[in-house]
Write an enzyme that holds these catalytic residues in place. Structure first.
Site, mmCIF file in Angstrom:
data_model
loop_
_atom_site.group_PDB
_atom_site.id
_atom_site.type_symbol
_atom_site.label_atom_id
_atom_site.label_comp_id
_atom_site.label_asym_id
_atom_site.label_seq_id
_atom_site.Cartn_x
_atom_site.Cartn_y
_atom_site.Cartn_z
ATOM 1 N N GLU A 2 0.705 -23.740 -7.757
ATOM 2 C CA GLU A 2 -0.169 -23.812 -8.927
ATOM 3 C C GLU A 2 0.082 -22.644 -9.869
ATOM 4 O OE1 GLU A 2 -4.209 -25.850 -7.235
ATOM 5 O OE2 GLU A 2 -3.962 -23.705 -6.966
ATOM 6 N N CYS B 141 -1.378 -16.913 -14.814
ATOM 7 C CA CYS B 141 -1.481 -16.480 -13.432
ATOM 8 C C CYS B 141 -0.507 -17.356 -12.641
ATOM 9 C CB CYS B 141 -2.918 -16.697 -12.975
ATOM 10 S SG CYS B 141 -3.182 -16.350 -11.234
ATOM 11 N N CYS C 113 -9.834 -16.287 1.511
ATOM 12 C CA CYS C 113 -8.881 -16.871 0.559
ATOM 13 C C CYS C 113 -8.366 -18.217 1.067
ATOM 14 C CB CYS C 113 -7.715 -15.904 0.358
ATOM 15 S SG CYS C 113 -6.402 -16.570 -0.678
ATOM 16 N N SER D 6 0.234 -8.114 -8.046
ATOM 17 C CA SER D 6 -0.942 -7.829 -7.217
ATOM 18 C C SER D 6 -0.557 -7.942 -5.746
ATOM 19 C CB SER D 6 -2.040 -8.836 -7.555
ATOM 20 O OG SER D 6 -3.160 -8.657 -6.712
ATOM 21 N N CYS E 54 -9.935 -22.385 -7.205
ATOM 22 C CA CYS E 54 -10.273 -23.038 -5.944
ATOM 23 C C CYS E 54 -9.940 -22.160 -4.758
ATOM 24 C CB CYS E 54 -9.543 -24.359 -5.829
ATOM 25 S SG CYS E 54 -7.775 -24.139 -5.769
#
Ligand code: SAH
Length: 366
Positions: free
Chosen positions: A101, A114, A128, A200, A341
């Site tokens: 995604e 992102c 997560c 990150s 999500c």
């Protein structure tokens, strides 16, 4: 605006994400002048050509050869959702059928995407959703870069910021992520400012040292989520091999070496890491180094955690507020399309205010 979807030709290698050197090697059998690879590299990454036909300074015969041998895409759009706030979520299918995604987040002063760095994730953070999937595979530089190109093509908006906060742990796919970053910030590539490309990490300590020693120009974010080793170990298995005190040591090394600030991310989980005592411990921990703190209300993904109440979030934010580092409270985006999500955490709207501002109410959607 209609989708501009490139069609993949799976048997042909995709040129997207190929470095200049790789293109030179690929084109060697075609007896072209040495500058040809650079021209094609620019067409693919800078102009983001959607067909070889468009490559007007390339001789027609070579355009046809390129068409016969190579592709301009390796991702196929599997689904797309648009939120009422403008956030768009894209689900891409890789050539092997696996899916990743990416999220497009338009804001007034910038346009952020992102993107994913792996299919699934090995880190298994308790809260997560990607962590529950396990690790499936590393993405190639091409698959990483192509997410940005395709979002730009689909939306017609210039991407100003890239965050590697989608699926996966970028520092467990280090060389490919760095290779992709190079093309993203190359003036002849996507020409996105290196400091606006944020990697990150969950806290893979050896790679933090490497990133610092190599003087990488990208920005660094660390997912902290707990102010003590004890608590961090409970929600993030990575804290076992890479304990908090060692992580903070590597973070300090990075800030000294790079003269840059680190962004710490802290997902607020009700009754887990959101007490005033934890806020005070966090404040003490972060006062030691050049950083800023992003507080992120948890996006419920049905794995047993909840976001704290707004009141509790504000209390935590007030408690952690410090003279030595900036605190940002992120607004969630794209909730109505489940863009957050948990498989994909949607980077929320964060206004670049120097300090945490009160009252926050109108800006925060909990
Ligand atoms: N593996 C990297 C990058 C991917 S996740 C990392 O850990 O930093 C990007 C961020 O989203 C991380 O801070 C992660 O902890 C956070 N996150 C994961 N699930 C979330 C959820 N459901 N709600 C809010 N943030 C979440």
């Amino acid at each position: 605006m209609p989708d501009k979807i490139l069609t993949d030709t799976p048997h042909k290698p995709a040129l997207t994400g190929c470095s200049l050197a790789e293109m030179e090697a690929l084109f060697a059998p075609f007896a072209q002048p040495p500058y040809r690879a650079r021209q094609v590299y620019k067409w693919v990454h800078h102009h983001q050509a959607q067909s070889f036909e468009e490559m007007s300074n390339i001789p027609k015969t070579f355009r046809r050869e390129l068409e016969d041998h190579f592709s301009l895409a390796s991702l196929t759009l599997a689904a797309k959702e648009v939120s009422s706030d403008g956030t768009q979520k894209y689900l891409w299918q890789l050539r092997d059928g696996k899916r990743i995604e990416s999220v497009f987040i338009p804001e007034e002063t910038r346009t952020t995407v992102c993107i994913s760095s792996q299919v699934g994730c090995a880190m298994a953070c308790e809260f997560c959703a990607t962590g529950q999937m396990g690790f499936l595979k590393n993405l190639t530089p091409g698959e990483i870069v192509e997410q940005v190109i395709r979002l730009q093509q689909n939306t017609g908006r210039d991407i100003t910021n890239v965050v590697l906060m989608g699926m996966g742990e970028p520092f467990l796919n280090y060389p490919r992520v760095i290779e992709a970053g190079k093309i993203l910030c190359d003036p002849e590539g996507l020409a996105i400012a290196a400091k606006k490309i944020t990697i990150s990490t969950v806290g893979v300590i050896p790679r933090i040292y490497q990133f610092a020693d190599e003087g990488q120009p990208f920005s660094l974010a660390i997912s902290l989520h707990a102010p003590t080793q004890e608590l961090r170990r409970q929600i993030m298995p990575v804290a076992e091999p890479f304990p908090l005190d060692e992580l903070m040591k590597s973070a300090r090394y990075y800030t000294h070496k790079s003269r840059k600030r680190i962004t710490f991310e802290y997902v607020l989980l009700e009754g887990v890491n959101d007490s005033p005592a934890e806020a005070r411990a966090l404040k003490k921990l972060l006062s030691q180094l050049r950083c800023k703190l992003n507080l992120i209300p948890y996006n419920d993904t049905g794995v047993g955690f909840r976001a704290p109440s707004e009141e509790r979030i504000l209390k935590f934010a007030a408690e952690v507020e410090s003279a030595s580092f900036a605190v940002m409270l992120r607004k969630n985006r794209g909730n109505d399309i489940a863009a957050a999500c948990g498989q994909l955490y949607v980077k929320a709207k964060e206004r670049e205010k120097p300090r945490f501002m009160k009252p926050l109410h109108p800006e925060i959607q909990l």
